[in-house]
Design a protein around this motif. Structure first.
Motif, short mmCIF file in Angstrom:
data_model
loop_
_atom_site.label_atom_id
_atom_site.label_comp_id
_atom_site.label_asym_id
_atom_site.label_seq_id
_atom_site.Cartn_x
_atom_site.Cartn_y
_atom_site.Cartn_z
N TYR A 1 1.48 27.66 -4.86
CA TYR A 1 1.78 29.36 -4.58
C TYR A 1 0.72 29.70 -3.67
O TYR A 1 0.84 30.75 -2.72
N ASN A 2 -0.47 29.36 -4.07
CA ASN A 2 -1.81 29.95 -3.21
C ASN A 2 -2.29 29.06 -1.97
O ASN A 2 -3.36 29.39 -1.70
N ASP A 3 -1.54 27.98 -1.74
CA ASP A 3 -1.85 27.37 -0.60
C ASP A 3 -0.77 26.92 0.22
O ASP A 3 -0.24 25.90 0.11
N THR A 4 -0.26 27.95 0.90
CA THR A 4 1.00 27.92 1.55
C THR A 4 0.81 26.73 2.69
O THR A 4 1.90 26.13 3.18
N THR B 1 17.20 8.30 6.08
CA THR B 1 18.83 8.43 6.44
C THR B 1 18.97 7.59 7.39
O THR B 1 19.88 6.90 7.56
N LEU B 2 17.93 7.52 8.63
CA LEU B 2 18.28 6.52 9.81
C LEU B 2 17.93 5.06 9.21
O LEU B 2 18.22 4.20 10.17
N GLY B 3 17.28 4.91 8.23
CA GLY B 3 17.03 3.69 7.79
C GLY B 3 15.75 2.92 8.02
O GLY B 3 15.68 1.60 7.94
N TYR B 4 14.95 3.53 8.55
CA TYR B 4 13.45 2.94 9.11
C TYR B 4 12.42 3.48 7.99
O TYR B 4 11.48 2.94 8.13
N VAL B 5 12.70 4.05 7.11
CA VAL B 5 12.09 4.45 5.70
C VAL B 5 12.59 3.70 4.92
O VAL B 5 13.96 4.26 4.51
N GLU B 6 12.08 2.99 3.64
CA GLU B 6 12.67 2.53 2.61
C GLU B 6 13.13 3.99 1.78
O GLU B 6 12.21 4.66 1.37
N ASN B 7 14.28 3.73 1.06
CA ASN B 7 14.64 4.80 0.25
C ASN B 7 13.98 4.91 -1.11
O ASN B 7 13.69 3.80 -1.62
N ALA B 8 13.54 6.10 -1.62
CA ALA B 8 12.66 6.34 -2.50
C ALA B 8 12.84 7.63 -2.92
O ALA B 8 12.87 8.73 -2.30
N PRO B 9 12.77 8.12 -4.26
CA PRO B 9 12.81 9.60 -4.64
C PRO B 9 11.49 10.22 -4.11
O PRO B 9 10.51 9.68 -3.92
N LEU B 10 11.77 11.38 -3.62
CA LEU B 10 10.64 12.32 -3.20
C LEU B 10 10.46 13.75 -4.14
O LEU B 10 11.61 14.31 -4.19
N VAL B 11 9.32 13.89 -4.61
CA VAL B 11 9.29 15.10 -5.48
C VAL B 11 7.78 15.73 -5.08
O VAL B 11 6.95 15.23 -4.45
N MET B 12 8.16 16.87 -5.46
CA MET B 12 6.78 17.94 -5.23
C MET B 12 6.37 18.37 -6.76
O MET B 12 7.08 18.83 -7.14
N VAL B 13 5.20 18.10 -6.65
CA VAL B 13 4.39 18.99 -8.04
C VAL B 13 3.95 20.10 -7.66
O VAL B 13 3.04 20.19 -6.68
N PHE B 14 4.84 21.21 -7.92
CA PHE B 14 4.54 22.40 -7.17
C PHE B 14 3.82 23.56 -8.40
O PHE B 14 4.37 23.63 -9.48
N GLU B 15 2.53 24.00 -7.95
CA GLU B 15 1.99 24.79 -8.84
C GLU B 15 2.56 26.23 -8.57
O GLU B 15 2.12 26.93 -7.54
N TYR B 16 3.31 26.88 -9.52
CA TYR B 16 3.95 28.17 -9.40
C TYR B 16 3.11 29.27 -9.85
O TYR B 16 3.33 30.64 -9.53
#
Length: 125
Positions: free
Chosen positions: A45-48, A66-81
């Motif tokens: 929240y304090n580092d936009t 989606t285009l297939g040139y990056v291996e599929n993997a989960p994408l998550v954000m650890v967000f400090e709110y």
């Protein structure tokens, strides 16, 4: 983004990841919400600037998956709110993936249509 900005972004991400891992080792709270093999991004929240840059990177990676040139993997954000309060946000859920697929399909259809028009104009000339 300039080289100095990239180094700064990398340093910020590494610092925040180290803090997150140290907290999780002391008091596990969020690690169970992060799938194995996930790409973890930081946000706050304090580092936009950091949050925005990481979301931009996530968008590029999601498009690459989606285009297939990056291996599929989960994408998550650890967000400090709030100070010291974090949550895990899934950035590669099926809704987001569907939006990217729709975008790519529309782009392909529009490009195909434009090429057909150009070819028809050449044939007609």
């Amino acid at each position: 983004m300039g080289k100095n900005n990239q180094v700064s972004l990398t340093d910020k991400n590494l610092d925040r990841l180290a803090e997150f891992l140290n907290r999780e080792l002391e008091h596990p709270a969020l690690a169970a919400q992060i799938p194995n093999g996930a790409h973890i991004f930081q946000g706050s929240y304090n580092d936009t600037a950091l949050t925005r840059a990481n979301l931009q990177l996530v968008s590029k990676i999601l498009l690459g998956m989606t285009l297939g040139y990056v291996e599929n993997a989960p994408l998550v954000m650890v967000f400090e709110y709030k100070p010291g309060r974090q949550t895990v946000i899934n950035l590669s859920d099926e809704v987001r993936k569907g939006k990217v697929r729709t975008f790519v399909e529309r782009f392909q259809e529009q490009s195909r249509h434009e090429m057909v028009v150009e070819i028809n104009e050449l044939v007609s000339a």
